[in-house]
Design a protein around this motif. Sequence first.
Motif, mmCIF file in Angstrom:
data_model
loop_
_atom_site.group_PDB
_atom_site.id
_atom_site.type_symbol
_atom_site.label_atom_id
_atom_site.label_comp_id
_atom_site.label_asym_id
_atom_site.label_seq_id
_atom_site.Cartn_x
_atom_site.Cartn_y
_atom_site.Cartn_z
ATOM 1 N N ALA A 6 -99.069 -37.895 10.991
ATOM 2 C CA ALA A 6 -98.313 -38.659 11.986
ATOM 3 C C ALA A 6 -97.567 -39.798 11.308
ATOM 4 O O ALA A 6 -98.056 -40.384 10.336
ATOM 5 N N VAL A 7 -96.378 -40.108 11.803
ATOM 6 C CA VAL A 7 -95.554 -41.181 11.248
ATOM 7 C C VAL A 7 -95.108 -42.102 12.374
ATOM 8 O O VAL A 7 -95.193 -41.759 13.561
ATOM 9 N N THR A 8 -94.603 -43.259 11.981
ATOM 10 C CA THR A 8 -94.256 -44.281 12.963
ATOM 11 C C THR A 8 -92.776 -44.295 13.337
ATOM 12 O O THR A 8 -92.324 -45.221 14.003
ATOM 13 N N GLY A 9 -92.033 -43.282 12.918
ATOM 14 C CA GLY A 9 -90.617 -43.219 13.271
ATOM 15 C C GLY A 9 -90.047 -41.844 13.000
ATOM 16 O O GLY A 9 -90.471 -41.165 12.051
ATOM 17 N N PRO A 10 -89.084 -41.380 13.811
ATOM 18 C CA PRO A 10 -88.516 -40.040 13.621
ATOM 19 C C PRO A 10 -87.754 -39.885 12.322
ATOM 20 O O PRO A 10 -87.622 -38.772 11.805
ATOM 21 N N GLN A 28 -95.135 -42.122 19.439
ATOM 22 C CA GLN A 28 -94.309 -42.894 20.358
ATOM 23 C C GLN A 28 -94.889 -44.285 20.591
ATOM 24 O O GLN A 28 -94.161 -45.221 20.927
ATOM 25 N N SER A 29 -96.197 -44.431 20.392
ATOM 26 C CA SER A 29 -96.815 -45.746 20.546
ATOM 27 C C SER A 29 -96.318 -46.717 19.493
ATOM 28 O O SER A 29 -96.391 -47.942 19.681
ATOM 29 N N ALA A 30 -95.793 -46.195 18.370
ATOM 30 C CA ALA A 30 -95.230 -47.050 17.330
ATOM 31 C C ALA A 30 -93.719 -47.208 17.485
ATOM 32 O O ALA A 30 -93.150 -48.209 17.049
ATOM 33 N N VAL A 31 -93.091 -46.222 18.094
ATOM 34 C CA VAL A 31 -91.637 -46.253 18.262
ATOM 35 C C VAL A 31 -91.230 -47.131 19.445
ATOM 36 O O VAL A 31 -90.300 -47.940 19.365
ATOM 37 N N GLN A 32 -91.952 -46.985 20.552
ATOM 38 C CA GLN A 32 -91.584 -47.693 21.772
ATOM 39 C C GLN A 32 -92.349 -49.000 21.922
ATOM 40 O O GLN A 32 -93.435 -49.182 21.366
ATOM 41 N N SER A 33 -91.777 -49.891 22.666
ATOM 42 C CA SER A 33 -92.402 -51.179 22.932
ATOM 43 C C SER A 33 -93.635 -51.010 23.815
ATOM 44 O O SER A 33 -93.661 -50.137 24.696
ATOM 45 N N PRO A 34 -94.666 -51.836 23.592
ATOM 46 C CA PRO A 34 -95.844 -51.787 24.465
ATOM 47 C C PRO A 34 -95.501 -52.005 25.934
ATOM 48 O O PRO A 34 -96.257 -51.604 26.821
ATOM 49 N N LEU A 43 -103.209 -43.774 24.097
ATOM 50 C CA LEU A 43 -104.506 -43.107 23.976
ATOM 51 C C LEU A 43 -104.371 -41.608 24.245
ATOM 52 O O LEU A 43 -104.961 -40.782 23.532
ATOM 53 N N THR A 44 -103.605 -41.260 25.267
ATOM 54 C CA THR A 44 -103.396 -39.847 25.586
ATOM 55 C C THR A 44 -102.681 -39.131 24.445
ATOM 56 O O THR A 44 -103.024 -37.995 24.091
ATOM 57 N N GLU A 45 -101.690 -39.801 23.881
ATOM 58 C CA GLU A 45 -100.938 -39.222 22.763
ATOM 59 C C GLU A 45 -101.854 -38.904 21.585
ATOM 60 O O GLU A 45 -101.834 -37.790 21.041
ATOM 61 N N MET A 46 -102.687 -39.860 21.195
ATOM 62 C CA MET A 46 -103.570 -39.657 20.054
ATOM 63 C C MET A 46 -104.670 -38.655 20.373
ATOM 64 O O MET A 46 -105.019 -37.814 19.532
ATOM 65 N N HIS A 47 -105.211 -38.734 21.579
ATOM 66 C CA HIS A 47 -106.273 -37.798 21.973
ATOM 67 C C HIS A 47 -105.758 -36.359 21.936
ATOM 68 O O HIS A 47 -106.476 -35.431 21.511
ATOM 69 N N THR A 48 -104.525 -36.162 22.361
ATOM 70 C CA THR A 48 -103.930 -34.818 22.345
ATOM 71 C C THR A 48 -103.806 -34.295 20.919
ATOM 72 O O THR A 48 -104.087 -33.115 20.648
ATOM 73 N N LEU A 49 -103.382 -35.163 19.997
ATOM 74 C CA LEU A 49 -103.279 -34.756 18.590
ATOM 75 C C LEU A 49 -104.649 -34.358 18.039
ATOM 76 O O LEU A 49 -104.778 -33.359 17.322
ATOM 77 N N ILE A 50 -105.673 -35.136 18.367
ATOM 78 C CA ILE A 50 -107.021 -34.831 17.884
ATOM 79 C C ILE A 50 -107.506 -33.508 18.457
ATOM 80 O O ILE A 50 -108.117 -32.686 17.760
ATOM 81 N N SER A 67 -97.478 -55.685 15.214
ATOM 82 C CA SER A 67 -97.838 -55.084 16.495
ATOM 83 C C SER A 67 -98.078 -53.585 16.373
ATOM 84 O O SER A 67 -98.893 -53.016 17.112
ATOM 85 N N VAL A 68 -97.368 -52.924 15.453
ATOM 86 C CA VAL A 68 -97.534 -51.484 15.265
ATOM 87 C C VAL A 68 -98.920 -51.183 14.717
ATOM 88 O O VAL A 68 -99.637 -50.305 15.216
ATOM 89 N N ALA A 69 -99.311 -51.923 13.677
ATOM 90 C CA ALA A 69 -100.640 -51.714 13.095
ATOM 91 C C ALA A 69 -101.738 -52.064 14.097
ATOM 92 O O ALA A 69 -102.753 -51.357 14.193
ATOM 93 N N ARG A 70 -101.537 -53.133 14.862
ATOM 94 C CA ARG A 70 -102.539 -53.519 15.860
ATOM 95 C C ARG A 70 -102.711 -52.434 16.914
ATOM 96 O O ARG A 70 -103.829 -52.124 17.343
#
Length: 319
Positions: A6-10, A28-34, A43-50, A67-70
């Motif tokens: 997984a990466v933080t940008g397209p 998308q959690s890293a691309v888009q604003s909170p 959480l749904t995005e990461m859970h789906t990947l797992i 904010s991305v790392a957090r």
Amino acid sequence: MPTAIAVTGPDLVLPSPDRHTPSAAVLQSAVQSPRTYSLDQALTEMHTLIEHHGYVIALCPSSAPASVARRLHAVRSVLESDRIAIVRSDLPPLGLAVLALQLRQLSVCDFSPGVLASAARLLSHYIHAGALLGSVARLDRGRIDVSLESHAKSWLPGSQFAALAAPQPELVKLTGGDEVDLPGPGFATTLLYAPGRLAPDWVTGTLAPAWKSQEVTEVQLPAESERWWATAKLVEFAAAIPDISVLYQLVSSVRRDDCHWCGLELIGDRCAFCAAPLPPPGERPAQPTRTLVPASHRLRPAAGPAPAPGTSALPRGAT
């Protein structure tokens, strides 16, 4: 399914070199604003990947906003999952995209998730990432040392500099000749370059032949590159090992250990999933004899940098 990369940008997803190499997942959690992408969505995005891949290796540039790392660590904490590795990297954007591609190539091999995640740090030492720059006046001195003389010369019209960020920082002023003072790789590589607001002639006509690049390929400039290099007048480049058989042997030749905390395999001195350090040599359990390279994968590269089995593949002085 192979371990997800997984990466933080397209723009960190380079085209797959063959039909076997999977793409990377763009978080998308890293691309888009909170504000527009909630924690529940992350959480749904990461859970789906797992669920689909079993394990996720998330590459996060050290230059990314805090904010991305957090957000990544918050997702890992809330899910209470030991199947997410957050790998921070000091590589510039194009170099990080190349690293992601190499991990994607290796994800279809028989490496365990722990070895694959640990390999990110190893492979970073074999990526020569840099840029042709029209100015170094605002370049972060924490990344590359800029002398006062270079800083002053960067204000002169037409000045150009060649900078290397990895594996060792280097900065030279170009004089208009054919000489290349940047230390290049001592093994076969492909050179990728991404033009900004400078012509790529020096990269394609001078650097590539000097580095004996087997192939030269133009790619799109990552959006983060101008901020990372502090100028729009640039051509970013990265030379790396393209052959999956060489990458396989490079990783396979390193001693493997089991993490004493989470039990995953690792190479190097720290688990990429739980961050537990490897115990001192005297406290490690004896390792069973294993065949590192299966017979079907025993390819002999002509100029591969792989070290002898059982030794560390990290260059001297690397941490």
